[in-house]
Design an enzyme around this catalytic site. Structure first.
Site, mmCIF file in Angstrom:
data_model
loop_
_atom_site.group_PDB
_atom_site.id
_atom_site.type_symbol
_atom_site.label_atom_id
_atom_site.label_comp_id
_atom_site.label_asym_id
_atom_site.label_seq_id
_atom_site.Cartn_x
_atom_site.Cartn_y
_atom_site.Cartn_z
ATOM 1 N N SER A 105 -15.129 46.087 18.730
ATOM 2 C CA SER A 105 -14.585 47.511 18.193
ATOM 3 C C SER A 105 -15.710 47.957 17.126
ATOM 4 O O SER A 105 -16.385 47.061 16.656
ATOM 5 C CB SER A 105 -13.231 47.273 17.358
ATOM 6 O OG SER A 105 -13.403 48.229 16.253
ATOM 7 N N HIS A 149 12.065 41.373 30.453
ATOM 8 C CA HIS A 149 12.106 42.477 29.580
ATOM 9 C C HIS A 149 11.178 42.171 28.237
ATOM 10 O O HIS A 149 11.303 42.812 27.406
ATOM 11 C CB HIS A 149 13.558 42.763 28.939
ATOM 12 C CG HIS A 149 14.615 42.377 30.346
ATOM 13 N ND1 HIS A 149 14.842 43.691 30.960
ATOM 14 C CD2 HIS A 149 15.548 41.606 30.453
ATOM 15 C CE1 HIS A 149 15.840 43.281 31.900
ATOM 16 N NE2 HIS A 149 16.125 42.007 31.543
#
Length: 477
Positions: free
Chosen positions: A282, A152
């Site tokens: 970026s 999880h």
């Protein structure tokens, strides 16, 4: 230079030249001519009046496809097969009367599609076994290096970096098994006629059923196949397309899962995909190192997986012996699924050529979590030394809550072990506790599982295809 028409990014940016060539018009129409030659040869061998001179003329002109004339003819006829029959006939005046004899369009269209898928699956296999080879090496290198396991996406018990890679490798192994099955079981449609009854061929051979059956086998043999599908309509069953694209979807699912893991691990700064010196992460944030290769695989993989629904819809909506609503859809999904699958395998090969593992960061993350995971072992050891299990359990519970507060509320490191050492309720020396919390005590049989899986399942594959290994790929963008 202006570029005022849409360009397919699978061709201009992602897929290899080899895969693009397999689905090129030149390959397709050469295969049409191979099929017409095979048909004529087989018909001559079975007694039809076809001369060697006609066959020689067809073979001599096989490579000389007049695309301009074919385009004009298609515009005139609105029929691609007849356009190419006439174009070939114009180049072969002696053979013109017998080209496409007894055949329907699916004779060249469907048989060619099956040959192209066979060729493309073989190219996919080369890249898949190379990726398996790279993952094998990665898994073995890190087979006994502990890392936090996650369930999880919450820290769970430890595993090893190599064992996690073995999970990825196992999925690729399943994909390989499916791909091998499809390659070994794909057949030709053969010579079946307009509704699959072979009526036209039966007429040509004066109701000689054996000759018609032999024609089917001869054509398969001349094209390098062992067999044809036993029954067809005008087309081969479109379930075949679904089954082939299912294999590609499986590979896409696997690579999507692997690169999802890499993206998450890159966020944790544990593992990083290759980042070149001049690469920009970026346009605004100059420091960023985005996992762009993994993201590209996820993007293309999603496309491949989604194409499978088109194949399923086509297979389920065919009317009787055929309808034409499959044609335009198949022109898109079959080549483009292969081009995209080829691309994601190449990107994955590139990633595993330069995947970086930051072992110190991984160790630091283990140190933050392992004290909690080790409490059971510490409790057992303290009881063995005469402690009261219930009292010790309560003490560990209290100390764990205090240590947890240090981490969550104050952003400090996990100091549970120091707290246990300072407690007067535990009769254990510091060296004994440090030995108990050695991460290698928490990885179970992970290293052995990696070795056994590779020895028993992966090495035989790599040995079988050893001549195809060590290919080099270069990403264009």
């Amino acid at each position: 230079m202006m570029k005022d028409k849409y360009e397919n990014p699978l061709i201009t940016r992602y897929a290899s030249k080899e895969m693009a060539q397999i689905f090129s018009p030149t390959m397709k129409y050469k295969l049409w001519r191979d099929l017409w030659i095979a048909l004529a040869e087989a018909q001559r061998e079975l007694g039809l009046s076809i001369s060697e001179e006609q066959l020689d003329e067809m073979k001599k002109n096989k490579e000389k496809i007049d695309f301009e004339l074919a385009s004009k003819k298609e515009k005139e006829f609105r029929h691609d097969v007849m356009a190419h029959v006439h174009t070939y006939g114009a180049q072969c005046p002696k053979a013109k009367p017998i080209i496409h004899l007894g055949a329907t369009s699916a004779f060249v269209g469907d048989n060619t599609d099956l040959i192209l898928m066979y060729k493309a699956m073989n190219l996919i296999r080369v890249k898949l076994v190379n990726l398996i080879d790279k993952l094998k090496k990665f898994a073995l290198k890190y087979k006994d290096v502990p890392t936090l396991g996650f369930t999880h996406f919450q820290p769970a018990q430890l595993t090893t970096i190599g064992k996690r890679a073995a999970l990825w490798l196992h999925d690729l192994y399943l994909d390989y098994e499916n791909l091998e099955f499809r390659i070994n079981n794909i057949k030709l449609r053969g010579a079946k006629g307009t509704t699959g009854t072979q009526a036209s061929y039966l007429k040509l051979f004066d109701n000689d059923h054996e000759k018609v059956k032999k024609l089917d086998r001869l054509i398969a043999s001349k094209l390098g196949f062992n067999d044809t599908y036993p029954v067809t309509g005008q087309t081969y069953s479109r379930k075949i397309d679904f089954e082939v694209l299912s294999v590609l979807s499986g590979i896409a699912q696997t690579l999507h899962k692997i690169t999802n893991d890499i993206r998450l691990l890159q966020h944790l700064k544990e593992i990083e995909e290759p980042f070149e010196k001049s690469q920009i992460g970026s346009s605004a944030m100059a420091y960023k190192r985005n996992p762009m290769r993994s993201e590209r695989i996820a993007s293309l993989a999603r496309y491949i997986i989604s194409n499978l629904s088109s194949a399923a819809m086509t297979a389920s909506t065919q009317w009787f012996e055929r309808t034409l609503d499959d044609s335009a859809n198949r022109r898109l999904i079959i080549p483009q699924s292969f081009l995209a699958c080829d691309a994601i395998l190449e990107i994955a090969l590139n990633i595993f050529d330069g995947l970086v593992v930051y072992e110190e960061v991984i160790k630091s993350h283990i140190e933050n979590e392992l004290p909690f995971m080790a409490t059971e072992n510490i409790l057992m050891e303290a009881v063995k030394k005469g402690g009261d299990r219930q009292e010790l359990h309560e003490e560990i519970r209290k100390l764990s809550m205090e240590a947890s507060r240090q981490v969550k509320e104050k952003g400090k490191k996990n100091d549970l072990i120091e707290r246990i050492l300072q407690s007067d309720k535990f009769n254990i020396a510091k060296e004994e506790i440090l030995d108990l919390i050695d991460p290698k005590n928490f990885i179970g049989r992970a290293p052995e599982q990696v070795e056994e899986f590779i020895n028993d399942y992966i090495d035989p594959i790599l040995d079988k295809y050893k001549d195809d290994l060590d290919i080099t790929v270069e990403l264009r963008v």
